[in-house]
Design an enzyme around this catalytic site. Structure first.
Site, PDB file in Angstrom:
ATOM      1  N   ASP A  87      39.151 -21.531  35.890  1.00 28.22           N
ATOM      2  CA  ASP A  87      38.691 -22.841  35.451  1.00 28.22           C
ATOM      3  C   ASP A  87      37.193 -22.777  35.184  1.00 28.22           C
ATOM      4  O   ASP A  87      36.490 -21.915  35.719  1.00 28.22           O
ATOM      5  CB  ASP A  87      38.982 -23.880  36.545  1.00 28.22           C
ATOM      6  CG  ASP A  87      39.052 -25.301  36.015  1.00 28.22           C
ATOM      7  OD1 ASP A  87      39.302 -25.491  34.811  1.00 28.22           O
ATOM      8  OD2 ASP A  87      38.871 -26.231  36.819  1.00 28.22           O
ATOM      9  N   GLU A  88      36.714 -23.698  34.358  1.00 31.26           N
ATOM     10  CA  GLU A  88      35.289 -23.809  34.031  1.00 31.26           C
ATOM     11  C   GLU A  88      34.731 -22.484  33.489  1.00 31.26           C
ATOM     12  O   GLU A  88      33.637 -22.052  33.839  1.00 31.26           O
ATOM     13  CB  GLU A  88      34.479 -24.278  35.245  1.00 31.26           C
ATOM     14  CG  GLU A  88      34.963 -25.581  35.861  1.00 31.26           C
ATOM     15  CD  GLU A  88      34.824 -26.810  34.962  1.00 31.26           C
ATOM     16  OE1 GLU A  88      34.120 -26.728  33.941  1.00 31.26           O
ATOM     17  OE2 GLU A  88      35.417 -27.840  35.299  1.00 31.26           O
TER      18      GLU A  88
END
EC number: 2.7.1.21
Length: 194
Positions: A87-88
């Protein structure tokens, strides 16, 4: 054949919930998933992926100097890893993306990376830039502006005002960022009355 997927969008499009869903689907079938998140994203604590609707999942931290390939190899010795989820990914460094490529190409393990494409100044993040270069599949997760058009931009709001200058990385949520279509990003309108 394994591939590197880059799934991008603006904020509030459901990237984290999508990642959590994919992890659940793998694990429901008895597969092992390596879930990663850059350490810089500490909005909801460290080592946790949190969706805006409240679902969470623990993740291993990626520091700027982390070698993701070495981390993968250590974890793969404990349990065979069937998929890597991150994620991110906009906060990754070039070497991180290259290490993910090595996991896909040499070890035949799929990698799904979720993140923003552009920042509040409408410039690419380092991780986004290299994901666009190296990803086998690039997929947009769509969301909308307050006007109903597709949102493609992220505006930073400081003291209620739209700003287009400042440090690229300032961690924040809905209190600090608004997703907008290109038209309203360019004219600086944060809402119908703003």
């Amino acid at each position: 054949m394994a591939q590197l997927y880059y799934r991008y969008s603006t904020m509030n499009a459901g990237k984290s919930i999508e990642l959590i869903k994919v992890a659940y689907n793998y694990e429901e079938r008895g597969k092992h998933v390596l879930t990663l998140v850059p350490a810089v994203d500490d909005r909801f604590g460290t080592g946790v992926i949190t969706s805006r609707i409240g679902l969470q999942r623990e993740a291993m931290l990626v520091q700027d100097d982390t070698n993701i390939l070495e981390l993968f190899m250590r974890e793969n010795e404990k349990n065979k890893i069937d998929c890597v989820l991150i994620d991110e990914c906009q906060f990754l460094k070039k070497h991180h993306v290259q290490e993910l490529v090595e996991i896909v190409d040499s070890l035949e393990v799929p990698v799904l990376a979720y993140g923003l494409k552009n920042d509040f100044r409408n410039e690419l993040f380092e991780g986004s830039y290299y994901m666009l270069i190296y990803a086998d599949k690039i997929e947009e997760i769509k969301t909308i502006c307050w006007c109903g058009r597709k949102a493609t931009m992220v505006a930073r709001v400081v003291d209620g005002k739209f700003v287009k200058q400042g440090e690229q990385v300032v961690i924040g949520g809905n209190d600090m960022y608004v997703t907008l279509c290109r038209k309203h990003y360019n004219d600086g309108r944060l809402g119908p009355d703003k």
